[in-house]
Design a protein around this motif. Sequence first.
Motif, PDB file in Angstrom:
ATOM      1  N   SER A 193     121.878  73.266 -23.476  1.00  0.00           N
ATOM      2  CA  SER A 193     121.130  74.475 -23.778  1.00  0.00           C
ATOM      3  C   SER A 193     121.711  75.260 -24.928  1.00  0.00           C
ATOM      4  O   SER A 193     121.010  75.910 -25.657  1.00  0.00           O
ATOM      5  N   VAL A 241     117.102  82.198 -19.523  1.00  0.00           N
ATOM      6  CA  VAL A 241     118.179  81.462 -18.861  1.00  0.00           C
ATOM      7  C   VAL A 241     118.446  80.113 -19.504  1.00  0.00           C
ATOM      8  O   VAL A 241     119.591  79.686 -19.617  1.00  0.00           O
ATOM      9  N   GLY A 242     117.419  79.395 -19.943  1.00  0.00           N
ATOM     10  CA  GLY A 242     117.626  78.062 -20.504  1.00  0.00           C
ATOM     11  C   GLY A 242     116.511  77.682 -21.440  1.00  0.00           C
ATOM     12  O   GLY A 242     115.553  78.427 -21.666  1.00  0.00           O
ATOM     13  N   THR A 256     118.978  81.434 -25.608  1.00  0.00           N
ATOM     14  CA  THR A 256     119.711  81.500 -24.340  1.00  0.00           C
ATOM     15  C   THR A 256     120.820  82.537 -24.476  1.00  0.00           C
ATOM     16  O   THR A 256     121.170  82.960 -25.586  1.00  0.00           O
ATOM     17  N   GLY A 310     120.415  79.566 -12.417  1.00  0.00           N
ATOM     18  CA  GLY A 310     121.303  79.756 -13.556  1.00  0.00           C
ATOM     19  C   GLY A 310     121.857  81.161 -13.678  1.00  0.00           C
ATOM     20  O   GLY A 310     122.592  81.460 -14.626  1.00  0.00           O
ATOM     21  N   TRP A 357     126.184  85.942 -16.781  1.00  0.00           N
ATOM     22  CA  TRP A 357     124.937  85.771 -17.539  1.00  0.00           C
ATOM     23  C   TRP A 357     124.209  87.101 -17.654  1.00  0.00           C
ATOM     24  O   TRP A 357     123.749  87.470 -18.737  1.00  0.00           O
ATOM     25  N   LYS A 363     130.374  80.771 -13.049  1.00  0.00           N
ATOM     26  CA  LYS A 363     130.489  79.397 -12.592  1.00  0.00           C
ATOM     27  C   LYS A 363     131.916  78.914 -12.847  1.00  0.00           C
ATOM     28  O   LYS A 363     132.417  78.997 -13.968  1.00  0.00           O
TER      29      LYS A 363
END
Length: 815
Positions: A129, A650-651, A735, A758, A763, A795
Motif C-alpha cells: 500500500s 486506510v488502503g 494512504t 487496518g 493510523w 501493530k
Amino acid sequence: MSTDRRAAETPPEQEGAARPADAPEADTATGHEPTAAAAPAKATAAALAAAVRAVERGERSAASFFAEAPRPRPTPPAAPATGAGAGAGAPPAAPGPAEGTPAAGSPRPQSGPATPSGSAPAVTQQHPSDGTEGPAPARPSVPATTAITATPPVGASGSVPSGAPLSDGATPPPADTTPAAGPATAPPPRPAAPAAPGLDGVRQVLAAGGAPEALAERTAEVLGERAAEALGEDPWQLLAVPGVRPEQADGFARALLGPAAGPGDERRAQALIGWLLEQAALAGHSALEAAALRAALAQRAVPDPDDALQTAIADGSVLVFQDAIDEPGRARPAAATADEEEEPAVRILLALDRYAMAEESIADGLARLLNTFEPLPTPEPLLTPEPPPTPETPAAAHSASPPPTSSPAPADWEAAAVAAPTPSAAELIRAAAHHGLVTHTGAEAARAEPAALISAARTLGLRAFGATHTENGRRRLAAHLTELAPDEPAEAVTAAAVTVSGLLSGQEGPGRDADGTLALDLLVVLDAPQLGLETAALLVESLTDGTRLVLSGDPGVLWSAGPGRLFADLLAARFGAQVASRTPDFGPIGELVSGIGIGELNEVEAPGKEVILVPVRDAGEAVHRTVQLVADSVPRALGIPANQTQVITVGHGGAAGTRVLNTALKERLNPGPGRFGGFDPGDRVAYSPAPGRTVPGTVTGADATGLHLDCAGSAVVVPREQVQAGAVRHGWALTAHQAAGSRWPAAVAVLPGDATGGLTRAWVYTAFSRGGRHLSVVQGADQALPHAVTNLPAKERTTRLRTLLRQTSHPEPTP
C-alpha cells in the motif's frame, strides 16, 4: 548491508545448478536420483527441533546450540524442462501479479556468518500500500560488541538450528492456497529445450510455464543474465519477481515439471522461506521467530518445515540469531537447582541478510557516534580573581579570540540556549551541546524546536542541517528557519533544510568530504519515525566520528512503511539523551489529536468548523460524501481549494480505497480519457521515485521521454517504464503511510466499514493530524474507531534493534 549483486538477484553459485557441489549426481541412464536415507535425515531434523524447543524452555544452554555442525544438504529433484513442450497437460496459466505486491526472496550472503562488506544498490520491493525503503546502504562490519551469533553457510563453522516453539506474539503470515500433494519421488522430466538468450529466453520459459510474458523484464532484472536458466533449473525462483504469489509459482512449476512438482520439493520450500520473510518485512518485521516461520511453512503444505529451515540456515539464505526475551509478563524458565545460575530466556529469530545487517549497522554506527563524541569541557568556577599575565603566560594567550568554528565554547552554547524562543527549545539546545546523540519527541508545534537548534548551531559556526522525510516537511522546516533568522539571506537560510533522500544523494545539503562522509557537524533528522532501516543505516554510516545527531519526531505517528521501528526502539532502549517537548498543539485539531495520542477519542468544540464528523452508512456513501467535501463543501465554507485538500484512507484496495476514491475524484475534478497511460494534464498524482517515498505532483504533459510532472515547482520526468510499473498513481487520495511527514491546509479522513481491520491508534493519529486548518472525518467504521484508539496502539513488529542497542554500548543518561 549488501552483497555485490542486486537485491533479490540470484548469486552465480546458485545459477549454475539446483543442487550443491557435494550432492550425488543423478543416474544419467535412467534419470532417477540416488535413493536417500530418509530415516536418518528425519531423525536429525527431529533432534534439532527438539534442541531448539529445549533452548526456549530453558532446559539447555542457548550458547551450546550454536556449536553444532551443519548437516549435508539433500539432493533436490532433477532439472526441469524449459522447452515449449513442457507445458503440455499443465494447469491453466498462473494469474499475473497483483498491483503493488512486493518482490520476494532475499540475496544469500556470499561468505561468512554475517560480516560481508560491499556496496548495495537500491532495493526494488514495493509495499502493498505504501512502499518500503529506498536505497540500501553499504554493508558495514558487524559491531565487535554484538553478542548475537549468525550461522555461516555450509562448510564454515557455526550453528545450524532449525525451528523453535511458537512463542507469544509470533504471528505467521496468512496462509495461501497450496498445491495438491504430489509424490515424493517423481518420474524423470522431459528433456529440456535450449532456452534462447536474453529476454527471449525468459519469455520462452515463462510461456512454457503458462506465466504472462509481461513478467519477462522484471524476471530478468531480478534473476540476472541467466534468468532463463535459473527458472528452468528452479521454477520457484519466480517467487522472487515482484507481485508473484506462491500459488502462481506453484502453477508455473507444475507446468514445467509435471507430476514432479510436489509440495515437498526442497526448492519450493526454500523459495517459500524467502517469500515469507519478505511478506513479514512488508508487515514491518525485520525478523521472525523460527516457530512462526515453521508454522507458516506447514500451512503451505511443506511436509517437513524443520528440515526446510535447517537447510535455509545452513545455506546462508537466512541468518539466525538468539534474542533475549524481556517482554513484560512473559514467563521465564526456572533454574534446575538452587545453586545453578538461571540462564536468560531467549527466542530464536530468523532474518533476511539485508535487514539483519541494517539493524547491526545502525547499532554500531550510533555507538560509534556516542563513543567518538568529545564532551564540552566543564567551565571552572570563578572563585578567585584570575592572576595577571606573566612572562610564562603572555597576554596574547588571554585575549578574547573566537573559539574554533567546529568547537563552540560551553558559554556560547549556554548563551544560545538562553536566547531560545521556548523553554523546550532551550532544553534541546543544551542536550545537543553535551551529547552526541539526542532523541527529541513532540507533535507538530514542536517542530519549531529543532529549527531553533539548527539556527543556533549555525550562528555558532557549525555546519548544521535539518533533514525531513518529504519535500512538504522540508518547506515547513525552511519556513521556521526563515522566521528565526529574518535578517539573513533567505537562500542561505533555507539551504539548511534538506530531505533525507536529497542529502544522501548529494543533490541537497553540504555534499561529502574527501573520505565520503557528509560535510557537517550537526544533523537534525525530523520525521524520525518514518526512517526505514536501510535508509537509517546509510545515513548513520555517512556521518563522520564525533558528529552530533538529533533524531526528532512524533512518537504517535505510524512507523516506517518498511520493516523496523527505529525511533521507537531508540526510545525504548533509552539510547542517548532524550528530550520531550512540552509545547502542545493548539486549536480543536490539536486538542483532538493530543487526546488520541493517549488513547482517548474526545469530542472537541470547533466553532470555526475546524473539525467536522460526517457519518455514512456504507462505502458507496463514503465515496460520494468525500467527493462532495473536497469539491464543494470545504472550498465553499472555508475557502480552501480542492487542490489543497488531501483525502486519506486506510488502503489502496476496497470499496473506498485510494483507487476507487481517486477514480471518483478525477471524474469530478479533472475528467478526461487518460491518454497518457491513464493520466491527463491537471491530474493530481503521487510519484514513488523509490520504495517508501511519495512525492505529490501534478501532470503537465507527456512525450516520448515519459510523463511530465510539476512537483512543488520542480519539473520531473517519469520514464514510461516506471509509469507502466506503477510508480505513478493518482494522488487526490493517499494512504496514511504515504501522507506521513506532510501536512495540508485541509484533510479528509475516510474510514469505511470494510477497512476497520487496518485501524490502529497510530493510523488514526497520523490521518487526523494531516490537516492544518480543517479536518473532515467520513465515519463509516462505527465503534471500530473508538476501539482502535483505546485498545490498539500499533501493530506489533518483531525487531532486533532494541536488543542490539542495549548490547552495543551503554546509553547516555537523559539530561
